[in-house]
Design a protein around this motif. Structure first.
Motif, PDB file in Angstrom:
ATOM      1  N   PRO A  72     -14.159   4.051 -35.309  1.00 52.32           N
ATOM      2  CA  PRO A  72     -12.904   3.293 -35.315  1.00 52.32           C
ATOM      3  C   PRO A  72     -12.347   3.097 -36.719  1.00 52.32           C
ATOM      4  N   ASN A  73     -13.209   2.934 -37.713  1.00 50.81           N
ATOM      5  CA  ASN A  73     -12.732   2.771 -39.090  1.00 50.81           C
ATOM      6  C   ASN A  73     -12.059   4.039 -39.596  1.00 50.81           C
ATOM      7  N   TRP A  74     -12.698   5.194 -39.308  1.00 54.37           N
ATOM      8  CA  TRP A  74     -12.083   6.463 -39.733  1.00 54.37           C
ATOM      9  C   TRP A  74     -10.737   6.678 -39.036  1.00 54.37           C
ATOM     10  N   ILE A  75     -10.687   6.358 -37.762  1.00 49.84           N
ATOM     11  CA  ILE A  75      -9.430   6.529 -37.017  1.00 49.84           C
ATOM     12  C   ILE A  75      -8.332   5.644 -37.600  1.00 49.84           C
ATOM     13  N   LEU A  76      -8.716   4.389 -37.926  1.00 50.12           N
ATOM     14  CA  LEU A  76      -7.730   3.476 -38.515  1.00 50.12           C
ATOM     15  C   LEU A  76      -7.239   3.994 -39.865  1.00 50.12           C
ATOM     16  N   ARG A  77      -8.202   4.501 -40.681  1.00 43.36           N
ATOM     17  CA  ARG A  77      -7.819   5.037 -41.993  1.00 43.36           C
ATOM     18  C   ARG A  77      -6.890   6.247 -41.847  1.00 43.36           C
ATOM     19  N   ILE A  78      -7.207   7.120 -40.900  1.00 41.76           N
ATOM     20  CA  ILE A  78      -6.380   8.311 -40.675  1.00 41.76           C
ATOM     21  C   ILE A  78      -4.958   7.905 -40.284  1.00 41.76           C
ATOM     22  N   LYS A  79      -4.839   6.971 -39.351  1.00 38.11           N
ATOM     23  CA  LYS A  79      -3.520   6.551 -38.887  1.00 38.11           C
ATOM     24  C   LYS A  79      -2.751   5.815 -39.982  1.00 38.11           C
ATOM     25  N   GLU A  80      -3.445   5.007 -40.762  1.00 39.35           N
ATOM     26  CA  GLU A  80      -2.789   4.266 -41.838  1.00 39.35           C
ATOM     27  C   GLU A  80      -2.265   5.224 -42.916  1.00 39.35           C
ATOM     28  N   SER A  81      -3.080   6.211 -43.286  1.00 43.04           N
ATOM     29  CA  SER A  81      -2.667   7.195 -44.289  1.00 43.04           C
ATOM     30  C   SER A  81      -1.480   8.014 -43.791  1.00 43.04           C
ATOM     31  N   ALA A  82      -1.505   8.360 -42.489  1.00 48.82           N
ATOM     32  CA  ALA A  82      -0.400   9.129 -41.918  1.00 48.82           C
ATOM     33  C   ALA A  82       0.890   8.326 -41.929  1.00 48.82           C
ATOM     34  N   THR A  83       0.774   7.034 -41.631  1.00 50.69           N
ATOM     35  CA  THR A  83       1.963   6.166 -41.639  1.00 50.69           C
ATOM     36  C   THR A  83       2.610   6.141 -43.015  1.00 50.69           C
ATOM     37  N   ASN A  84       1.794   6.187 -44.081  1.00 48.65           N
ATOM     38  CA  ASN A  84       2.295   6.149 -45.453  1.00 48.65           C
ATOM     39  C   ASN A  84       2.603   7.534 -46.014  1.00 48.65           C
ATOM     40  N   GLY A  85       2.440   8.571 -45.164  1.00 49.01           N
ATOM     41  CA  GLY A  85       2.733   9.935 -45.596  1.00 49.01           C
ATOM     42  C   GLY A  85       1.739  10.499 -46.581  1.00 49.01           C
ATOM     43  N   LYS A  86       0.526   9.963 -46.599  1.00 52.73           N
ATOM     44  CA  LYS A  86      -0.522  10.445 -47.521  1.00 52.73           C
ATOM     45  C   LYS A  86      -1.373  11.479 -46.780  1.00 52.73           C
ATOM     46  N   GLU A  89      -5.020  12.361 -47.844  1.00 52.74           N
ATOM     47  CA  GLU A  89      -5.995  11.334 -47.423  1.00 52.74           C
ATOM     48  C   GLU A  89      -6.332  11.473 -45.945  1.00 52.74           C
ATOM     49  N   VAL A  90      -5.325  11.826 -45.128  1.00 54.41           N
ATOM     50  CA  VAL A  90      -5.571  12.038 -43.696  1.00 54.41           C
ATOM     51  C   VAL A  90      -6.627  13.111 -43.505  1.00 54.41           C
ATOM     52  N   ILE A  91      -6.435  14.241 -44.185  1.00 58.33           N
ATOM     53  CA  ILE A  91      -7.374  15.362 -44.051  1.00 58.33           C
ATOM     54  C   ILE A  91      -8.735  14.996 -44.636  1.00 58.33           C
ATOM     55  N   SER A  92      -8.724  14.230 -45.725  1.00 60.28           N
ATOM     56  CA  SER A  92      -9.990  13.811 -46.352  1.00 60.28           C
ATOM     57  C   SER A  92     -10.814  12.937 -45.404  1.00 60.28           C
ATOM     58  N   HIS A  93     -10.170  11.947 -44.762  1.00 58.49           N
ATOM     59  CA  HIS A  93     -10.881  11.071 -43.818  1.00 58.49           C
ATOM     60  C   HIS A  93     -11.390  11.868 -42.618  1.00 58.49           C
ATOM     61  N   TYR A  94     -10.563  12.791 -42.144  1.00 53.38           N
ATOM     62  CA  TYR A  94     -10.979  13.604 -41.002  1.00 53.38           C
ATOM     63  C   TYR A  94     -12.169  14.486 -41.378  1.00 53.38           C
ATOM     64  N   GLY A  95     -12.149  15.033 -42.596  1.00 47.46           N
ATOM     65  CA  GLY A  95     -13.261  15.869 -43.061  1.00 47.46           C
ATOM     66  C   GLY A  95     -14.540  15.073 -43.177  1.00 47.46           C
ATOM     67  N   GLU A  96     -14.469  13.845 -43.688  1.00 52.57           N
ATOM     68  CA  GLU A  96     -15.650  12.990 -43.813  1.00 52.57           C
ATOM     69  C   GLU A  96     -16.232  12.682 -42.442  1.00 52.57           C
ATOM     70  N   MET A  97     -15.369  12.433 -41.486  1.00 49.39           N
ATOM     71  CA  MET A  97     -15.820  12.141 -40.126  1.00 49.39           C
ATOM     72  C   MET A  97     -16.527  13.351 -39.522  1.00 49.39           C
ATOM     73  N   ARG A  98     -15.989  14.546 -39.767  1.00 46.52           N
ATOM     74  CA  ARG A  98     -16.613  15.755 -39.221  1.00 46.52           C
ATOM     75  C   ARG A  98     -17.945  16.041 -39.896  1.00 46.52           C
ATOM     76  N   LYS A  99     -18.024  15.831 -41.227  1.00 48.68           N
ATOM     77  CA  LYS A  99     -19.284  16.085 -41.954  1.00 48.68           C
ATOM     78  C   LYS A  99     -20.389  15.163 -41.484  1.00 48.68           C
ATOM     79  N   ALA A 100     -20.012  13.958 -41.122  1.00 45.41           N
ATOM     80  CA  ALA A 100     -21.023  12.998 -40.638  1.00 45.41           C
ATOM     81  C   ALA A 100     -21.493  13.355 -39.225  1.00 45.41           C
ATOM     82  N   GLY A 101     -20.902  14.355 -38.620  1.00 50.39           N
ATOM     83  CA  GLY A 101     -21.316  14.813 -37.291  1.00 50.39           C
ATOM     84  C   GLY A 101     -20.752  13.990 -36.163  1.00 50.39           C
TER      85      GLY A 101
END
Length: 755
Positions: free
Chosen positions: A13-27, A30-42
C-alpha cells in the motif's frame, strides 16, 4: 512465507500511494523508480489502479518499456478490466500509435463504454488526425454514444479546421437537440466555426446567445478582422465595452489593435491605448508589441518609438516591430540607429531583422552591406526562407548587382511566384529587358502561374526595351491572363506604351480601365508630358478634377514635368502655387527640382536660384540634382559666374556622380578654358568616378537599337546617320539651342525609322 506476507501487507500500500502521489505531481521518473523497487522486492499486487499511472509514466519516458508492461498485463489477465484497457489506449495515443490504440479499442468490444469512445475520438483529434476523428465520432453516434463536453468541443474545432461548414451545421442541430446548447464553451466553439466560414451565420448565432462572455465577443471581433472588415470589428468592440460587467482581456485588446492598424484608424488606436493603460495591460508584452505595430502602420512612428522606449522588457518581436515600423515609414536613419542599439544589447538578428536591413540597403544602395547580410543568411542556415531570399534578390538588383541576384535565384531550392516576379523586376531595373523576359518565359515552362505583380514587372521590362512589338505581346498576355482590367496592371500598360512613344495606344489602354484610381490618372498625365503634349496633360488634369479626384504628389510632379518639357512656365508656376494654397500640398524635393528645371530651361535663372534658396532646410541635403539642373541651364545660356557656383555645389553634394564633372568640363571647354576642363576630368579620375555614356534608342523594324555617340558597330549605322542628318536639315539654325536643351533633358530619346 508468513513474514513475507506481513511485509507485503504493509509495504505494497505504501508503494502504491507513492506511485499515485508522484503521478499526480507529474514526477514520472519517481513513478518508475517506486514501481521498480516494488518489483525488485518480489512483491506483486492485484490492485489494478496502480497500472494506469505507470503506463502514463512510460508514455513519457520509454515506448518500449510501456509495450513490455502491456504484455505483462495481458499475461496476468488484467487487460480485461475496462480501466486498464482505457489506460493502454491512452498510452498508445500519447505515443502516437493510433493504429494500435484502435486495435486495443476493438479488443474491448464487450466492455467498452462512453469513456472508451471519448478516448479514441479525442486521441485522433489531439494527434491531428481530424478526418479519422470525425469518422469515429460518426460511428460512435450510431451506437448511441453521448460525448462529453470537451470531446464535443474538439469535434467542432475539427470541423472548423477542415472548413467543413456542412458537418458544422449538422453538429449545430445535434447540439440543440442534445441539450449542449446552454454550455458556453460549446456555443463559442460553434461561433468560431461560423466566423471562419460565414460571418452572417456567425452574427445570427451571436445574436441568439443569451449569455455572451469575453470569448464570444473576441471571436466576433476577430472574425470581422479576418474577413477584412476592420470597421465592423471596431464597432463590435465599442458595443462590447458598453456592456456592464464585461471587461476586455489582453487577447481582445490585441485583436482590436490589429483592426486599428488594418483600417489605419489612429484616433481609435489612441483610445485603445488609453484603455490599455487604464486596465493595466501596458505590462503585457504581447499588447505592447501590438501597440508598436499599430502606431507604425498608422504612420506614427514617433508614438511607436515612445511605447518601445517605455517598455520594461523587450523580446525579438519588440525590436523587429519597431525596426519594421521605421522602415515602413521610411525613417531609414532611425532604423540604422536602432540596428546599432540591437547589436549593443546583444539581440540576435532573425529573418525579420534581415529583411528590414535589406530594405535599408535598397534605399541607400549599399552593395557591401547586402553581401554581409547574405553571409549572415548562409551562416545561420536560413536559406530556406523564401521571403528573405526574394528580398535579397531585390536588394542585389537595386544595388546594381543583378548577377549576384541571379546566382541567389538559381540556387533557390523552391521558387514561388514572389521569387520569379522579383527576378523579373531585378533584370528590368538593371536595364536588362531581354533577361527579364527570358525569366518570365522560363517561369511559364515551370508551370508557375503569374500574378498581377508578375505581369506588372513584365510590362516594366518591355517599357525598358521600348519595343512596340514586345509591348503588344506583353499586353496580350495581360489580357489572356485576365489581369488587364486590374487597375495596377492597366496603369502599367499605360506607362509602357507611353515609354514606347505610342501615346494613342496609351490613351486607349487608359480609357479601357474600368475603375481608375489617382495613380492611373497621374500615369496618363505623365505619359502626355513625356511625349511633349503639355496642353493635353493639363486638359486631362482638369478632367480628373471633374471626376472628384484630388491630386497626389506624383500627379503634381507629372504636371510640372509636362510644363517644363512643353515650355509652359506660367502655367507651371500657377499650378505649383494653386497646389500649395488650394490643396494644402507640401512640395517635396522632386517638385522643387522640377520647378528649377522648368525655370532654367526658360532662361529664368534668377528665379530658379530664388526657388533653391526658398527650399525648406530639410530638403536641401538632396539638392545636387537641383543644382545640376541649374548648371545645365547656365551652360546653355552662358551664365559663367552662376555656373561656377552651381559646379561647386554639385561636386560638394555628390562627389561621386559623373554628371557634375562632365557638365563642368564641357562648360570650361566651350569657354576655351582648357586647363580647367582637363582639371575636372582628372579630378573625376582621381576620385574613381565611373562615367556612364548617355545613349539613344532608334526603332528599326519595331526593334529598339541602342547606340552612343561615335558608335559605328551597329549593322544599320548608315540608316541611323541618315535619320540624324534629316533631323539637322529639318530644323533652322536658330532653333539648335532649343533642340540641344530638349536632347539634354531627355537623353534616352527615341526616333522611329521606317525601313
Amino acid at each position: 512465507m508468513r513474514f513475507s506476507a506481513i511485509v507485503s501487507g504493509s509495504k505494497i500500500p505504501n508503494w502504491i500511494l507513492r506511485i499515485k502521489e508522484s503521478a499526480t505531481n507529474g514526477k514520472w521518473l519517481e513513478v518508475i523508480s517506486h514501481y521498480g523497487e516494488m518489483r525488485k522486492a518480489g512483491f506483486q499486487t492485484v490492485d489494478v489502479s496502480v497500472f494506469p499511472p505507470i503506463l502514463e509514466a512510460w508514455s513519457f519516458l520509454s515506448h518500449r518499456h510501456g509495450k513490455s508492461l502491456h504484455a505483462c498485463l495481458i499475461k496476468q489477465g488484467f487487460d480485461s478490466f475496462t480501466s486498464i484497457g482505457h489506460s493502454i489506449m491512452g498510452f498508445y495515443i500519447r505515443c502516437g500509435d493510433l493504429d494500435i490504440a484502435v486495435d486495443v479499442f476493438n479488443y474491448m468490444v464487450r466492455n467498452r463504454d462512453s469513456v472508451s469512445w471519448n478516448i479514441l475520438i479525442r486521441g485522433h483529434l489531439d494527434n491531428g488526425a481530424l478526418v479519422e476523428g470525425l469518422w469515429w465520432f460518426t460511428n460512435a453516434r450510431v451506437t448511441g454514444f453521448e460525448p462529453n463536453t470537451s470531446t464535443l468541443v474538439l469535434v467542432i474545432q475539427a470541423c472548423r479546421s477542415l472548413r467543413n461548414k456542412h458537418d458544422g451545421l449538422k453538429l449545430h442541430g445535434y447540439v440543440i437537440k442534445s441539450g449542449f446548447w446552454t454550455i458556453s464553451s460549446v456555443q463559442n466553439s460553434l461561433l468560431s466555426l461560423y466566423a471562419d466560414a460565414d460571418m452572417e451565420f456567425a452574427r445570427e448565432l451571436f445574436d441568439e446567445m443569451h449569455e455572451k462572455d469575453v470569448i464570444s465577443w473576441s471571436v466576433m471581433i476577430g472574425g470581422y478582422l479576418q474577413w477584412e472588415d476592420p470597421q465592423l470589428a471596431l464597432l463590435m468592440f465599442r458595443e462590447m465595452v458598453s456592456v456592464l460587467g464585461l471587461e476586455p482581456d489582453g487577447v481582445v485588446v490585441v485583436t482590436v489593435l490589429k483592426a486599428c492598424a488594418s483600417s489605419r484608424d489612429l484616433c481609435a488606436g489612441r483610445l485603445v491605448h488609453g484603455l490599455v493603460i487604464h486596465r493595466g495591460f501596458n505590462c503585457d508584452l504581447f499588447v505592447e508589441n501590438s501597440l508598436i505595430d499599430m502606431y507604425s502602420k498608422c504612420n506614427d512612428s514617433g508614438s511607436a518609438f515612445k511605447v518601445f522606449n517605455e517598455m520594461s522588457r523587450r523580446n525579438n518581436v519588440s525590436w523587429n516591430s519597431m525596426l519594421s515600423g521605421f522602415v515602413l515609414n521610411e525613417n531609414y536613419l532611425e532604423a540604422l540607429s536602432l540596428i546599432s542599439s540591437m547589436k549593443k544589447e546583444g539581440v540576435e538578428a532573425d529573418g525579420v531583422t534581415l529583411v528590414n536591413i535589406l530594405q535599408i540597403c535598397k534605399y541607400f544602395v549599399l552593395p557591401f552591406h547586402c553581401k554581409s547580410v547574405h553571409c549572415v543568411i548562409i551562416r545561420k542556415g536560413i536559406e530556406a526562407n523564401e521571403l528573405l531570399l526574394s528580398m535579397l534578390i531585390h536588394a542585389y538588383a537595386k544595388c546594381n548587382l543583378v548577377e549576384l541576384a541571379w546566382e541567389v535565384f538559381v540556387r533557390m531550392k523552391r521558387r514561388d511566384v514572389v521569387s520569379w516576379s522579383t527576378m523579373i523586376a531585378g533584370f528590368a531595373h538593371c536595364g536588362k529587358p531581354d533577361e527579364a523576359i527570358a525569366v518570365y518565359q522560363e517561369m511559364n515552362k515551370e508551370l508557375e502561374k503569374p500574378n498581377s505583380i508578375t505581369i506588372v514587372n513584365l510590362l516594366e521590362a518591355c517599357s525598358v526595351s521600348a519595343e512596340l512589338k514586345r509591348s503588344k505581346w506583353a499586353h496580350g498576355i495581360a489580357i489572356r491572363r485576365g489581369f488587364a482590367s486590374e487597375v495596377i496592371v492597366g496603369t502599367a500598360i499605360v506607362d509602357m506604351y507611353s515609354k514606347c512613344g505610342e501615346i494613342d495606344a496609351s490613351r486607349k489602354a487608359f480609357d479601357q480601365i474600368p475603375s481608375k484610381n489617382i495613380v492611373t490618372w497621374s500615369a496618363m498625365i505623365a505619359a502626355y508630358g513625356m511625349n511633349g503634349l503639355a496642353h493635353e496633360a493639363l486638359a486631362l488634369f482638369a478632367e480628373m478634377k471633374q471626376h472628384g479626384l484630388k491630386p497626389i504628389p506624383v500627379t503634381t510632379l507629372s504636371l510640372l514635368a509636362a510644363c517644363s518639357h512643353g515650355g509652359l512656365v506660367e502655367e507651371g508656376l500657377s499650378l505649383f502655387i494653386s497646389m500649395v494654397q488650394e490643396h494644402g500640398f507640401e512640395p517635396g524635393f522632386e517638385h522643387y527640382s522640377c520647378l528649377v528645371d522648368m525655370l532654367g530651361r526658360a532662361g529664368k535663372l534668377d528665379a530658379a536660384t530664388e526657388v533653391i534658396k526658398m527650399m525648406p532646410d530639410n530638403l536641401k541635403h538632396g539638392g545636387a540634382s537641383i543644382w545640376g539642373s541649374l548648371l545645365s541651364a547656365c551652360r546653355s545660356y552662358g551664365q559663367t559666374e552662376l555656373c561656377k557656383e552651381a559646379i561647386s555645389r554639385v561636386l560638394e553634394l555628390e562627389p561621386l556622380n559623373s554628371a557634375g564633372y562632365l557638365v563642368a568640363s564641357r562648360m570650361y571647354a566651350s569657354d576655351g578654358l582648357w586647363e580647367d576642363a582637363a582639371r575636372m576630368r582628372v579630378l573625376a579620375k582621381e576620385k574613381g568616378v565611373k562615367v556612364f555614356a548617355g545613349y539613344s534608342l532608334v526603332h528599326i523594324d519595331d526593334k529598339a537599337c541602342r547606340f552612343v555617340a561615335g558608335d559605328e558597330s551597329h549593322p544599320q549605322i548608315d540608316e541611323i546617320h541618315s535619320v540624324g542628318q534629316q533631323l539637322h536639315d529639318c530644323f533652322k539654325i536658330d532653333e539648335k539651342r532649343n533642340i540641344c536643351q530638349l536632347l539634354n533633358a531627355n537623353p534616352t530619346h527615341q526616333v522611329v525609322v521606317d525601313s
